[in-house]
Write an enzyme that holds these catalytic residues in place. Structure first.
Site, PDB file in Angstrom:
ATOM      1  N   ASP A  30       0.829  -1.219   0.000  1.00 46.21           N
ATOM      2  CA  ASP A  30       0.000   0.000   0.000  1.00 46.21           C
ATOM      3  C   ASP A  30       0.863   1.269   0.000  1.00 46.21           C
ATOM      4  O   ASP A  30       2.005   1.257   0.464  1.00 46.21           O
ATOM      5  CB  ASP A  30      -0.905  -0.024   1.243  1.00 46.21           C
ATOM      6  CG  ASP A  30      -2.092   0.925   1.104  1.00 46.21           C
ATOM      7  OD1 ASP A  30      -2.352   1.408  -0.019  1.00 46.21           O
ATOM      8  OD2 ASP A  30      -2.747   1.186   2.127  1.00 46.21           O
ATOM      9  N   HIS A  47       2.422   3.372  -8.998  1.00 45.94           N
ATOM     10  CA  HIS A  47       2.160   1.951  -9.273  1.00 45.94           C
ATOM     11  C   HIS A  47       3.316   1.334 -10.070  1.00 45.94           C
ATOM     12  O   HIS A  47       3.700   0.194  -9.836  1.00 45.94           O
ATOM     13  CB  HIS A  47       0.850   1.786 -10.040  1.00 45.94           C
ATOM     14  CG  HIS A  47      -0.350   2.229  -9.248  1.00 45.94           C
ATOM     15  ND1 HIS A  47      -0.546   1.873  -7.936  1.00 45.94           N
ATOM     16  CD2 HIS A  47      -1.411   3.018  -9.579  1.00 45.94           C
ATOM     17  CE1 HIS A  47      -1.676   2.413  -7.492  1.00 45.94           C
ATOM     18  NE2 HIS A  47      -2.213   3.112  -8.466  1.00 45.94           N
ATOM     19  N   LEU A 141      10.430 -20.500  -4.596  1.00 43.96           N
ATOM     20  CA  LEU A 141       9.523 -19.600  -3.855  1.00 43.96           C
ATOM     21  C   LEU A 141       8.150 -19.707  -4.508  1.00 43.96           C
ATOM     22  O   LEU A 141       8.051 -19.781  -5.729  1.00 43.96           O
ATOM     23  CB  LEU A 141      10.016 -18.145  -3.971  1.00 43.96           C
ATOM     24  CG  LEU A 141       9.104 -17.085  -3.341  1.00 43.96           C
ATOM     25  CD1 LEU A 141       9.342 -16.995  -1.835  1.00 43.96           C
ATOM     26  CD2 LEU A 141       9.339 -15.694  -3.941  1.00 43.96           C
TER      27      LEU A 141
HETATM   28  C1  IPE Z   1      -5.532  -2.594  -0.157  1.00 45.69           C
HETATM   29  O1  IPE Z   1      -5.183  -1.279  -0.295  1.00 45.69           O
HETATM   30  C2  IPE Z   1      -5.512  -3.275  -1.493  1.00 45.69           C
HETATM   31  C3  IPE Z   1      -4.199  -3.471  -2.105  1.00 45.69           C
HETATM   32  C4  IPE Z   1      -3.048  -3.123  -1.588  1.00 45.69           C
HETATM   33  C5  IPE Z   1      -4.216  -4.122  -3.389  1.00 45.69           C
HETATM   34  P1  IPE Z   1      -6.283  -0.138  -0.467  1.00 45.69           P
HETATM   35  O2  IPE Z   1      -5.522   1.137  -0.653  1.00 45.69           O
HETATM   36  O3  IPE Z   1      -7.242  -0.502  -1.535  1.00 45.69           O
HETATM   37  O4  IPE Z   1      -7.026  -0.164   0.934  1.00 45.69           O
HETATM   38  P2  IPE Z   1      -7.930   0.945   1.651  1.00 45.69           P
HETATM   39  O5  IPE Z   1      -8.935   1.415   0.650  1.00 45.69           O
HETATM   40  O6  IPE Z   1      -7.011   2.057   2.053  1.00 45.69           O
HETATM   41  O7  IPE Z   1      -8.531   0.244   2.820  1.00 45.69           O
HETATM   42  C1  IPE Z   2      -1.568   0.303  -3.361  1.00 46.85           C
HETATM   43  O1  IPE Z   2      -1.361   1.667  -3.395  1.00 46.85           O
HETATM   44  C2  IPE Z   2      -1.845  -0.285  -4.725  1.00 46.85           C
HETATM   45  C3  IPE Z   2      -3.239  -0.740  -4.933  1.00 46.85           C
HETATM   46  C4  IPE Z   2      -4.207  -0.642  -4.082  1.00 46.85           C
HETATM   47  C5  IPE Z   2      -3.521  -1.388  -6.189  1.00 46.85           C
HETATM   48  P1  IPE Z   2      -2.553   2.707  -3.382  1.00 46.85           P
HETATM   49  O2  IPE Z   2      -2.952   2.994  -4.792  1.00 46.85           O
HETATM   50  O3  IPE Z   2      -3.653   2.241  -2.514  1.00 46.85           O
HETATM   51  O4  IPE Z   2      -1.845   3.977  -2.762  1.00 46.85           O
HETATM   52  P2  IPE Z   2      -2.458   4.977  -1.682  1.00 46.85           P
HETATM   53  O5  IPE Z   2      -2.927   4.140  -0.539  1.00 46.85           O
HETATM   54  O6  IPE Z   2      -3.584   5.695  -2.358  1.00 46.85           O
HETATM   55  O7  IPE Z   2      -1.322   5.860  -1.318  1.00 46.85           O
HETATM   56 MG    MG Z   3      -4.073   2.458  -0.551  1.00 50.18          MG
END
Ligand code: IPE
Ligand code: IPE
Ligand code: MG
Length: 254
Positions: A30, A47, A141
Site C-alpha cells: 500500500d 504503481h 519460492l
Molecule cells: C488494499 O489497499 C488493497 C491493495 C493493496 C491491493 P487499499 O488502498 O485498496 O485499501 P484501503 O482502501 O485504504 O482500505
Molecule cells: C496500493 O497503493 C496499490 C493498490 C491498491 C492497487 P494505493 O494505490 O492504494 O496507494 P495509496 O494508498 O492511495 O497511497
Molecule cells: Mg491504498
C-alpha cells in the site's frame, strides 16, 4: 596502532536467525498513490515504481529463505477507483505478465493466483493461466498473487461450493472451509506486512490471518526495500506466538 574511524561507516544490519524466518509472508503493498503525490507525480507512476519494487522483494524473499510470498495486488473493491486508474493498474499487471514471468520462471519462482477471474479481461485471464501453468513445477519460492481478491468474496465462494456439494452441515469443519478457499493447500501466513501505515486489513486473508503476526510500517510500498523487509523479519523473530495458550505451554512445545 591507530584505529581509523569513519563517520559515515554504516552499522551492519542485524543478522536474521534462520530458525525464526516466517515460512509464509503476505504483504499489503500500500501507499503507491501517496508516494507519487509526495513527489508531484501521477498516481500511476507510484504503481509503476511499486512494480519495480516487487522484483526486489521477491529476490530478497528467496535470499532470506521465505518459502511463500503472498502479495495483495488488486482487491475486489479496487474496481471502484476512477476508470483511468483501474486501466493503468490492469496495464501494469499485463506488463508484469509479459515481462517478469520469464524472469521469475528462470529464478525458480512458482506463480499462483488467488481471487476470482470474473470481471477480469479475457486476455488477462489467459495470461494469468499461462503464467501459473508455465511455473507450476518451480519450488524456490511460491509467489501467490492476490488479484481481484477479497476475503469476503473468498468465503462466499467457499460456502457456495460446499452447499453445492451437498455436504451435511455437521460435517463442515474449519478444515473443510480452508480446503474450499482460494488458498487451499497453502499454509496460513505467519506474517502479514502492511506498508504505508494504515491500521486495517482491507479484506485481505481475513480467514487465513486469524493467528498471523501483523507488522505495519509507515514506509510506502515503492520504498519498502530489502532492508525494510529484513526489519520486519527481525521483528517477527521477536514475537511470541501463543495461539491462545500460555507461555509455559509454548515453551514446552518448542
Ligand atoms: C488494499 O489497499 C488493497 C491493495 C493493496 C491491493 P487499499 O488502498 O485498496 O485499501 P484501503 O482502501 O485504504 O482500505
Ligand atoms: C496500493 O497503493 C496499490 C493498490 C491498491 C492497487 P494505493 O494505490 O492504494 O496507494 P495509496 O494508498 O492511495 O497511497
Ligand atoms: Mg491504498
Amino acid at each position: 596502532m591507530v584505529a581509523v574511524i569513519r563517520d559515515n561507516e554504516e552499522t551492519p544490519a542485524p543478522a536474521l536467525d534462520p530458525d525464526r524466518i516466517p515460512r509464509h509472508v503476505a504483504i499489503i503493498m500500500d501507499g503507491n498513490g501517496r508516494w507519487a503525490k509526495q513527489r508531484g507525480l501521477p498516481r500511476t507512476e507510484g504503481h509503476r515504481q511499486g512494480k519495480e519494487n516487487l522484483r526486489r522483494i521477491v529476490e530478497a524473499c528467496v535470499e532470506f529463505g521465505v518459502e511463500i510470498l503472498t502479495i495483495y495486488a488488486f482487491s475486489t473493491e479496487n474496481w471502484e477507483r476512477p476508470p483511468s486508474e483501474v486501466n493503468a493498474l490492469m496495464s501494469i499487471l499485463e506488463l508484469v505478465l509479459n515481462q517478469e514471468v520469464k524472469r521469475l520462471h528462470k529464478n525458480g519462482v512458482r506463480v499462483c493466483h488467488i481471487g476470482k477471474m470474473d470481471g477480469v479481461a479475457p486476455h488477462l485471464q489467459e495470461k494469468i493461466r499461462k503464467a501459473v501453468e508455465l511455473t507450476r513445477n518451480n519450488d524456490r519460492l511460491i509467489l501467490n498473487v492476490a488479484f481481484n481478491y477479497g476475503g469476503r468474496d473468498e468465503i462466499v465462494h467457499a460456502v457456495q461450493e460446499i452447499v453445492r456439494s451437498g455436504m451435511p452441515a455437521e460435517e463442515i469443519t474449519d478444515e473443510v472451509i480452508s480446503q474450499h478457499l482460494y488458498t487451499r493447500g497453502i499454509p496460513d501466513p505467519d506474517l502479514i506486512i502492511r506498508t504505508s501505515g494504515e491500521l486495517r486489513v482491507s479484506n485481505f486473508l481475513i480467514w487465513q490471518g486469524a493467528y498471523s503476526e501483523y507488522y505495519v510500517t509507515p514506509v510506502y510500498w515503492p520504498d519498502f526495500d530489502k532492508e525494510e523487509l529484513r526489519k520486519a523479519l527481525i521483528e517477527y523473530g521477536r514475537r511470541r506466538r501463543r495461539f491462545g495458550k500460555i507461555d509455559e505451554q509454548v515453551e514446552q512445545e518448542s
